[in-house]
Design a protein around this motif. Structure first.
Motif, PDB file in Angstrom:
ATOM      1  N   LEU A  64       0.883  -1.062  -0.035  1.00  0.00           N
ATOM      2  CA  LEU A  64       0.040   0.260   0.040  1.00  0.00           C
ATOM      3  C   LEU A  64       0.937   1.237   0.129  1.00  0.00           C
ATOM      4  N   LEU A  65       0.417   2.144  -0.769  1.00  0.00           N
ATOM      5  CA  LEU A  65       1.226   3.535  -1.059  1.00  0.00           C
ATOM      6  C   LEU A  65       0.933   4.358   0.059  1.00  0.00           C
ATOM      7  N   GLU A  66      -0.268   4.221   0.646  1.00  0.00           N
ATOM      8  CA  GLU A  66      -0.818   4.966   1.780  1.00  0.00           C
ATOM      9  C   GLU A  66      -0.919   3.860   3.062  1.00  0.00           C
ATOM     10  N   PRO A  67      -0.148   3.716   3.890  1.00  0.00           N
ATOM     11  CA  PRO A  67      -0.594   2.759   5.068  1.00  0.00           C
ATOM     12  C   PRO A  67      -1.634   3.095   5.873  1.00  0.00           C
ATOM     13  N   LYS A  68      -2.130   2.043   6.403  1.00  0.00           N
ATOM     14  CA  LYS A  68      -3.337   2.314   7.175  1.00  0.00           C
ATOM     15  C   LYS A  68      -2.813   3.251   8.642  1.00  0.00           C
ATOM     16  N   ALA A  69      -3.971   3.934   9.139  1.00  0.00           N
ATOM     17  CA  ALA A  69      -3.447   5.083  10.047  1.00  0.00           C
ATOM     18  C   ALA A  69      -3.785   4.097  11.454  1.00  0.00           C
ATOM     19  N   GLU A  70      -3.078   3.226  11.808  1.00  0.00           N
ATOM     20  CA  GLU A  70      -3.220   2.487  13.049  1.00  0.00           C
ATOM     21  C   GLU A  70      -2.013   2.042  13.542  1.00  0.00           C
ATOM     22  N   GLY A  71      -1.802   1.892  14.724  1.00  0.00           N
ATOM     23  CA  GLY A  71      -0.618   1.411  15.445  1.00  0.00           C
ATOM     24  C   GLY A  71       0.649   2.193  15.181  1.00  0.00           C
ATOM     25  N   ILE A  72       1.835   1.575  14.952  1.00  0.00           N
ATOM     26  CA  ILE A  72       3.153   2.392  14.581  1.00  0.00           C
ATOM     27  C   ILE A  72       2.923   3.278  13.277  1.00  0.00           C
ATOM     28  N   ASN A  73       2.092   2.899  12.335  1.00  0.00           N
ATOM     29  CA  ASN A  73       1.678   3.652  11.371  1.00  0.00           C
ATOM     30  C   ASN A  73       1.413   5.033  11.559  1.00  0.00           C
ATOM     31  N   LEU A  74       1.010   5.370  12.912  1.00  0.00           N
ATOM     32  CA  LEU A  74       0.324   6.679  13.281  1.00  0.00           C
ATOM     33  C   LEU A  74       1.258   7.698  13.100  1.00  0.00           C
ATOM     34  N   LEU A  75       2.638   7.207  13.296  1.00  0.00           N
ATOM     35  CA  LEU A  75       3.836   8.030  13.390  1.00  0.00           C
ATOM     36  C   LEU A  75       3.923   8.643  11.990  1.00  0.00           C
ATOM     37  N   VAL A  76       3.520   7.931  10.892  1.00  0.00           N
ATOM     38  CA  VAL A  76       3.804   8.715   9.684  1.00  0.00           C
ATOM     39  C   VAL A  76       2.978   9.721   9.425  1.00  0.00           C
ATOM     40  N   TYR A  77       1.791   9.721   9.996  1.00  0.00           N
ATOM     41  CA  TYR A  77       0.802  10.988   9.790  1.00  0.00           C
ATOM     42  C   TYR A  77       0.916  12.114  10.958  1.00  0.00           C
ATOM     43  N   TRP A  78       1.551  11.581  12.199  1.00  0.00           N
ATOM     44  CA  TRP A  78       1.450  12.643  13.008  1.00  0.00           C
ATOM     45  C   TRP A  78       2.779  13.535  13.312  1.00  0.00           C
ATOM     46  N   LEU A  79       3.948  12.682  13.129  1.00  0.00           N
ATOM     47  CA  LEU A  79       5.354  13.428  13.255  1.00  0.00           C
ATOM     48  C   LEU A  79       5.605  14.478  12.160  1.00  0.00           C
ATOM     49  N   PRO A  80       5.110  14.590  10.954  1.00  0.00           N
ATOM     50  CA  PRO A  80       5.099  15.750  10.222  1.00  0.00           C
ATOM     51  C   PRO A  80       4.606  16.952  10.841  1.00  0.00           C
ATOM     52  N   VAL A  81       3.318  16.880  11.299  1.00  0.00           N
ATOM     53  CA  VAL A  81       2.200  17.647  11.907  1.00  0.00           C
ATOM     54  C   VAL A  81       3.241  18.268  13.314  1.00  0.00           C
ATOM     55  N   LEU A  82       3.708  17.279  14.182  1.00  0.00           N
ATOM     56  CA  LEU A  82       4.535  17.666  15.340  1.00  0.00           C
ATOM     57  C   LEU A  82       5.651  18.513  14.975  1.00  0.00           C
ATOM     58  N   PHE A  83       6.675  18.038  13.875  1.00  0.00           N
ATOM     59  CA  PHE A  83       7.527  18.753  13.419  1.00  0.00           C
ATOM     60  C   PHE A  83       7.275  20.200  13.047  1.00  0.00           C
ATOM     61  N   LEU A  84       6.128  20.462  12.336  1.00  0.00           N
ATOM     62  CA  LEU A  84       5.524  21.783  11.860  1.00  0.00           C
ATOM     63  C   LEU A  84       5.470  22.601  12.852  1.00  0.00           C
ATOM     64  N   VAL A  85       4.862  21.999  13.960  1.00  0.00           N
ATOM     65  CA  VAL A  85       4.358  22.679  15.201  1.00  0.00           C
ATOM     66  C   VAL A  85       5.711  23.411  16.051  1.00  0.00           C
ATOM     67  N   ILE A  86       6.633  22.349  16.109  1.00  0.00           N
ATOM     68  CA  ILE A  86       7.841  22.813  16.769  1.00  0.00           C
ATOM     69  C   ILE A  86       8.552  23.614  16.103  1.00  0.00           C
ATOM     70  N   GLY A  87       8.738  23.560  14.564  1.00  0.00           N
ATOM     71  CA  GLY A  87       9.680  24.617  13.799  1.00  0.00           C
ATOM     72  C   GLY A  87       8.910  25.850  13.794  1.00  0.00           C
ATOM     73  N   GLY A  88       7.426  25.958  13.816  1.00  0.00           N
ATOM     74  CA  GLY A  88       6.898  27.191  13.793  1.00  0.00           C
ATOM     75  C   GLY A  88       7.038  27.865  15.236  1.00  0.00           C
ATOM     76  N   GLY A  89       6.975  27.211  16.321  1.00  0.00           N
ATOM     77  CA  GLY A  89       7.336  27.716  17.448  1.00  0.00           C
ATOM     78  C   GLY A  89       8.727  28.410  17.688  1.00  0.00           C
ATOM     79  N   GLY A  90       9.572  27.610  17.113  1.00  0.00           N
ATOM     80  CA  GLY A  90      11.048  27.957  17.035  1.00  0.00           C
ATOM     81  C   GLY A  90      11.173  29.251  16.318  1.00  0.00           C
ATOM     82  N   ILE A  91      10.595  29.553  15.084  1.00  0.00           N
ATOM     83  CA  ILE A  91      10.629  30.585  14.395  1.00  0.00           C
ATOM     84  C   ILE A  91       9.788  31.742  15.038  1.00  0.00           C
ATOM     85  N   VAL A  92       8.896  31.537  15.970  1.00  0.00           N
ATOM     86  CA  VAL A  92       8.232  32.619  16.455  1.00  0.00           C
ATOM     87  C   VAL A  92       9.201  32.927  17.486  1.00  0.00           C
TER      88      VAL A  92
END
Length: 173
Positions: free
Chosen positions: A119-147
């Protein structure tokens, strides 16, 4: 050498060649065994429409094929891959969809055969949740650092008042 070039000799050679090629194919088809129960392919051949004749089926095949990874190519879907295996996989997708299976059934078949990797898009369950949430977390941390950095850079500088007056000296000597 003239005997080989005669038309009768050519026809007999063509018939012999045709018999040599066609007879084993016909005999294999007549002795074919029915598919076992539960197999993905039915025992009776299905009339699968050719690509371009059924636009709804073509759209479904394209949607499913674009979400399956080509096992040969790096990071390409079987829809975009020129590999022979991906062409065969697209034909299998078309056949399964034409036989009435749902898109979920087709995905389940390929996941059972190849694993979650297909599957090119893994199911959003278990460890695969990291694939979906880590980019969001990095954007929030990076945006906070820029502010924080912008606030430090734009903070008014504190000015120290310097006077030319001499300092009082301690005269207790």
């Amino acid at each position: 050498m003239n005997a080989v070039r005669s038309p009768a000799r050519r026809v007999s050679l063509l018939l012999l060649l045709f018999g040599y090629v066609a007879l084993p194919t016909v005999s294999r088809a007549s002795t074919a065994q029915p598919a076992p129960a539960g197999s993905p392919l039915p025992s009776q051949p299905i009339a699968v429409p050719l690509p371009g004749t059924d636009s709804l089926l073509d759209a479904r095949v394209k949607a499913v094929s674009s979400r399956l990874r080509c096992p040969v190519c790096q990071g390409e879907s079987i829809q975009d891959s020129p590999a022979e295996l991906s062409t065969q996989m697209k034909a299998l997708v078309r056949e399964q969809l034409a036989s009435g299976k749902t898109e979920k059934d087709v995905f389940d078949y390929f996941v059972q055969k190849y694993g979650q990797w297909i599957l090119l898009e893994p199911k959003a369950e278990g460890i695969n949740l990291l694939v979906y949430w880590l980019p969001v977390l990095f954007l929030v941390i990076g945006g906070g650092g820029i502010v924080i950095a912008v606030r430090r850079w734009t903070r008014p500088a504190t000015t120290a008042v310097i006077t030319d007056a001499p300092r009082p000296t301690d005269s207790t000597t």
